[in-house]
Design a protein around this motif. Structure first.
Motif, PDB file in Angstrom:
ATOM      1  N   GLY A 181      80.019  47.557  16.847  1.00  0.00           N
ATOM      2  CA  GLY A 181      81.280  48.277  16.938  1.00  0.00           C
ATOM      3  C   GLY A 181      81.470  48.918  18.302  1.00  0.00           C
ATOM      4  N   ILE A 182      82.130  48.212  19.203  1.00  0.00           N
ATOM      5  CA  ILE A 182      82.525  48.825  20.476  1.00  0.00           C
ATOM      6  C   ILE A 182      83.977  49.248  20.295  1.00  0.00           C
ATOM      7  N   CYS A 183      84.154  50.490  19.838  1.00  0.00           N
ATOM      8  CA  CYS A 183      85.471  51.008  19.472  1.00  0.00           C
ATOM      9  C   CYS A 183      86.030  51.884  20.591  1.00  0.00           C
ATOM     10  N   HIS A 184      87.346  51.870  20.727  1.00  0.00           N
ATOM     11  CA  HIS A 184      88.030  52.597  21.794  1.00  0.00           C
ATOM     12  C   HIS A 184      89.045  53.587  21.240  1.00  0.00           C
ATOM     13  N   VAL A 185      89.245  54.665  21.984  1.00  0.00           N
ATOM     14  CA  VAL A 185      90.380  55.563  21.763  1.00  0.00           C
ATOM     15  C   VAL A 185      91.156  55.630  23.073  1.00  0.00           C
ATOM     16  N   TYR A 186      92.415  55.182  23.042  1.00  0.00           N
ATOM     17  CA  TYR A 186      93.295  55.275  24.202  1.00  0.00           C
ATOM     18  C   TYR A 186      94.200  56.485  24.028  1.00  0.00           C
ATOM     19  N   ILE A 187      94.158  57.410  25.000  1.00  0.00           N
ATOM     20  CA  ILE A 187      94.999  58.603  24.966  1.00  0.00           C
ATOM     21  C   ILE A 187      96.140  58.385  25.950  1.00  0.00           C
ATOM     22  N   ASP A 188      97.314  58.236  25.383  1.00  0.00           N
ATOM     23  CA  ASP A 188      98.510  57.893  26.142  1.00  0.00           C
ATOM     24  C   ASP A 188      99.097  59.117  26.835  1.00  0.00           C
TER      25      ASP A 188
ATOM     26  N   ILE B 109      95.414  47.981  26.746  1.00  0.00           N
ATOM     27  CA  ILE B 109      95.338  46.848  25.812  1.00  0.00           C
ATOM     28  C   ILE B 109      94.492  45.725  26.398  1.00  0.00           C
ATOM     29  N   ARG B 110      94.696  45.421  27.695  1.00  0.00           N
ATOM     30  CA  ARG B 110      93.899  44.369  28.329  1.00  0.00           C
ATOM     31  C   ARG B 110      92.423  44.721  28.311  1.00  0.00           C
ATOM     32  N   HIS B 111      92.102  45.993  28.620  1.00  0.00           N
ATOM     33  CA  HIS B 111      90.700  46.421  28.623  1.00  0.00           C
ATOM     34  C   HIS B 111      90.105  46.264  27.225  1.00  0.00           C
ATOM     35  N   ILE B 112      90.820  46.732  26.228  1.00  0.00           N
ATOM     36  CA  ILE B 112      90.304  46.674  24.857  1.00  0.00           C
ATOM     37  C   ILE B 112      90.114  45.233  24.408  1.00  0.00           C
ATOM     38  N   ASN B 113      91.094  44.388  24.632  1.00  0.00           N
ATOM     39  CA  ASN B 113      90.970  43.000  24.183  1.00  0.00           C
ATOM     40  C   ASN B 113      89.864  42.249  24.909  1.00  0.00           C
ATOM     41  N   HIS B 114      89.498  42.728  26.104  1.00  0.00           N
ATOM     42  CA  HIS B 114      88.400  42.089  26.846  1.00  0.00           C
ATOM     43  C   HIS B 114      87.038  42.598  26.387  1.00  0.00           C
TER      44      HIS B 114
ATOM     45  N   THR C 193      87.454  48.416  15.566  1.00  0.00           N
ATOM     46  CA  THR C 193      88.522  49.404  15.352  1.00  0.00           C
ATOM     47  C   THR C 193      88.870  50.080  16.668  1.00  0.00           C
ATOM     48  N   ASP C 194      90.153  50.147  16.973  1.00  0.00           N
ATOM     49  CA  ASP C 194      90.614  50.777  18.204  1.00  0.00           C
ATOM     50  C   ASP C 194      91.855  51.610  17.911  1.00  0.00           C
ATOM     51  N   ALA C 195      91.951  52.778  18.576  1.00  0.00           N
ATOM     52  CA  ALA C 195      93.005  53.740  18.256  1.00  0.00           C
ATOM     53  C   ALA C 195      93.787  54.148  19.491  1.00  0.00           C
ATOM     54  N   ILE C 196      95.049  54.498  19.255  1.00  0.00           N
ATOM     55  CA  ILE C 196      95.899  55.077  20.290  1.00  0.00           C
ATOM     56  C   ILE C 196      96.339  56.462  19.825  1.00  0.00           C
ATOM     57  N   VAL C 197      96.364  57.398  20.756  1.00  0.00           N
ATOM     58  CA  VAL C 197      96.917  58.717  20.480  1.00  0.00           C
ATOM     59  C   VAL C 197      98.193  58.842  21.290  1.00  0.00           C
TER      60      VAL C 197
ATOM     61  N   SER D  14      90.321  44.251  14.053  1.00  0.00           N
ATOM     62  CA  SER D  14      90.512  44.267  12.603  1.00  0.00           C
ATOM     63  C   SER D  14      91.138  45.564  12.129  1.00  0.00           C
ATOM     64  N   GLY D  15      90.993  46.646  12.922  1.00  0.00           N
ATOM     65  CA  GLY D  15      91.623  47.912  12.611  1.00  0.00           C
ATOM     66  C   GLY D  15      92.289  48.482  13.845  1.00  0.00           C
ATOM     67  N   VAL D  16      93.575  48.792  13.767  1.00  0.00           N
ATOM     68  CA  VAL D  16      94.292  49.410  14.882  1.00  0.00           C
ATOM     69  C   VAL D  16      95.015  50.643  14.347  1.00  0.00           C
ATOM     70  N   TYR D  17      94.771  51.792  14.960  1.00  0.00           N
ATOM     71  CA  TYR D  17      95.250  53.064  14.434  1.00  0.00           C
ATOM     72  C   TYR D  17      96.146  53.790  15.430  1.00  0.00           C
ATOM     73  N   GLN D  18      97.072  54.561  14.901  1.00  0.00           N
ATOM     74  CA  GLN D  18      97.823  55.520  15.704  1.00  0.00           C
ATOM     75  C   GLN D  18      97.500  56.926  15.209  1.00  0.00           C
ATOM     76  N   ASN D  19      97.101  57.781  16.129  1.00  0.00           N
ATOM     77  CA  ASN D  19      96.876  59.200  15.849  1.00  0.00           C
ATOM     78  C   ASN D  19      95.915  59.433  14.682  1.00  0.00           C
ATOM     79  N   ALA D  20      94.820  58.689  14.676  1.00  0.00           N
ATOM     80  CA  ALA D  20      93.793  58.864  13.650  1.00  0.00           C
ATOM     81  C   ALA D  20      92.443  58.459  14.219  1.00  0.00           C
ATOM     82  N   SER D  21      91.399  59.092  13.726  1.00  0.00           N
ATOM     83  CA  SER D  21      90.040  58.833  14.176  1.00  0.00           C
ATOM     84  C   SER D  21      89.577  57.437  13.785  1.00  0.00           C
ATOM     85  N   THR D  22      88.801  56.804  14.665  1.00  0.00           N
ATOM     86  CA  THR D  22      88.228  55.492  14.338  1.00  0.00           C
ATOM     87  C   THR D  22      87.256  55.572  13.173  1.00  0.00           C
TER      88      THR D  22
END
Length: 431
Positions: free
Chosen positions: A222-229, A324-329, A335-339, A356-364
């Motif tokens: 699980g290499i999961c990301h949180v992107y803070i916009d 998005i490019r970084h995450i997809n690479h 699971t990856d999330a955006i805030v 397999s999991g993409v979230y908005q404003n929620a913890s991975t």
């Protein structure tokens, strides 16, 4: 017994288990709960033997934590079984009903996969979860846990086998494997095993795929990301980021990389660092992050790394597109999330991130079968076929087509004396 004998016995049991009614399967699950509660002290004593041996062998701290069968883990495992009992029977569900012609009815109905081989990490609670899921879904199972949990898994196997057989589940439906050689032998049992589910690193999952002709449902790292916009609620962002990383660091749905938009204020990045340091999380940052906060430099290897430890890598990005490019690479597609409070940005992220999991404003950390209401999970499937994300009951059944006729033959439809109607039916399969 040899692995061939174990798999044959499981295969024989699977045919019988597929026809066992849900009341019996639920009664067996209740029996497992009863046996666990009655044997808590002995179970934890056996687990302590594994913990002592692991400590002597200098097992890494995150793995040691996974190995410990704490009272809370047992409580959660029991709650997971109770939730499974409450769930509808996944077997025998009519997914489609079509009248091909008058008196010729076609149904698509769910059924167990058959025999499933599961290779998983040193988490004894996973032994309970996986076996319970397989039982509820009518599947026989061969379980190979990490060698660190050898004694605990042996005890759990005997306990679950006895509890379920007393409830009327066919003998042999559950088998315990104990060595790496057992795994290699299991991979050869194409005639008796229907599916392999490996849980581990990408390298490990690829090894399994390369060494078997049995279908494999991969559950990799699980290499999961949180992107803070730039449009994030900053207070919300810190809470989500810290929980994603620090709530439990040794699990596959913990975040390993934070991506921060370049327009975020420096004061926010400094506050994020302070919040992480309160949780003893060390930071590795790219060059732009290092200009704002003091941290270790991040290397290319960091973006590929599942730390399972109190470490997080942070990168600054210029846009959601770069995130998005970084995450997809680099993502393992777990699971990856955006805030963000910007709905258009969130929609773009959830559509274009290939995980397999993409979230908005929620913890991975929400990426979990128990939290999804599945009762438990056999693993997280990061591929795209059959099942994806947390694999609960629905991911452990397949389907068959049942055609119920009254003497119809194809020749009549070829010569034109009979004609298809292809009308939907509003009824479940009667057989």
């Amino acid at each position: 017994m040899s692995i061939m004998e174990k798999s044959k016995k499981a295969s024989q049991a699977a045919f019988t288990l597929a026809a066992v009614d849900v009341e019996t399967r639920n009664r067996a699950l209740q029996n497992i709960i009863k046996y666990i509660k009655e044997n808590v002290d002995q179970l934890q004593a056996v687990n302590q033997e594994d913990l002592d041996r692991a400590e002597a062998e200098h097992l890494a701290a995150p793995l040691h934590k996974r190995l410990k069968l704490s009272p809370q883990k047992l409580t959660d495992a029991i709650k997971g079984i109770e939730d499974l009992i409450a769930l509808p029977d996944p077997v025998g569900v009519t997914q489609m009903a079509t009248e091909l012609d008058n008196g010729l009815d076609l149904y698509r109905v769910t059924c167990p996969i058959g025999v499933i081989g599961v290779i998983f990490e040193s988490r004894p609670d996973a032994f309970i979860q996986i076996s319970s899921l397989c039982l509820k879904s009518g599947n026989a199972v061969l379980l190979k846990g990490g060698h660190e949990a050898l004694k605990t898994n042996q005890f759990l196997y005997q306990l679950i086998r006895k509890a379920t057989e007393e409830a009327g589940i066919p003998s042999g439906w559950i088998q315990n494997l104990e060595s790496r050689d057992d795994v290699n032998e299991m991979l050869k049992q194409r005639e008796t095993i229907d599916l392999i589910i490996p849980r581990g690193s990408n390298h490990f999952v690829q090894y399994i795929m390369d060494h078997t002709s049995i279908p494999v449902m991969g559950h990799s790292e699980g290499i999961c990301h949180v992107y803070i916009d730039r449009d994030a609620d900053l207070k919300k962002a810190i809470r989500i980021a810290v929980d994603s990383k620090a709530q439990s660091v040794s699990v596959c749905n913990a975040a390993e990389t934070f991506l921060l938009h370049r327009d975020l204020p420096k004061s926010f990045i400094q506050s994020l660092k302070q919040s992480l340091e309160k949780e003893n999380i060390s930071i590795r940052g790219d060059e732009r992050i290092q200009q704002i906060i003091s941290c270790e430099p991040a290397t290319e290897a960091d973006w590929h790394t599942e730390y399972l430890d109190r470490i997080v890598s942070i990168k600054m990005v210029d846009s959601v597109d770069e995130a998005i490019r970084h995450i997809n690479h680099y993502s393992s597609k777990h699971t990856d999330a955006i805030v963000t409070e910007n709905e258009e940005t969130a929609r773009k992220f959830l559509l274009e991130v290939d995980s397999s999991g993409v979230y908005q404003n929620a913890s991975t950390r929400f990426a979990d079968g128990f939290r999804y209401g599945f009762g438990a999970e056999v693993g997280i499937a990061t591929g795209k076929l059959h099942a994806r994300g947390p694999v609960g009951l629905e991911g452990l059944v397949t389907y068959k087509y049942k055609l119920i006729g009254h003497g119809q033959i194809v020749s009549d439809y070829v010569n034109g004396s009979a004609h298809y109607t292809h009308q939907p039916l509003k009824q479940d399969c009667p057989l």
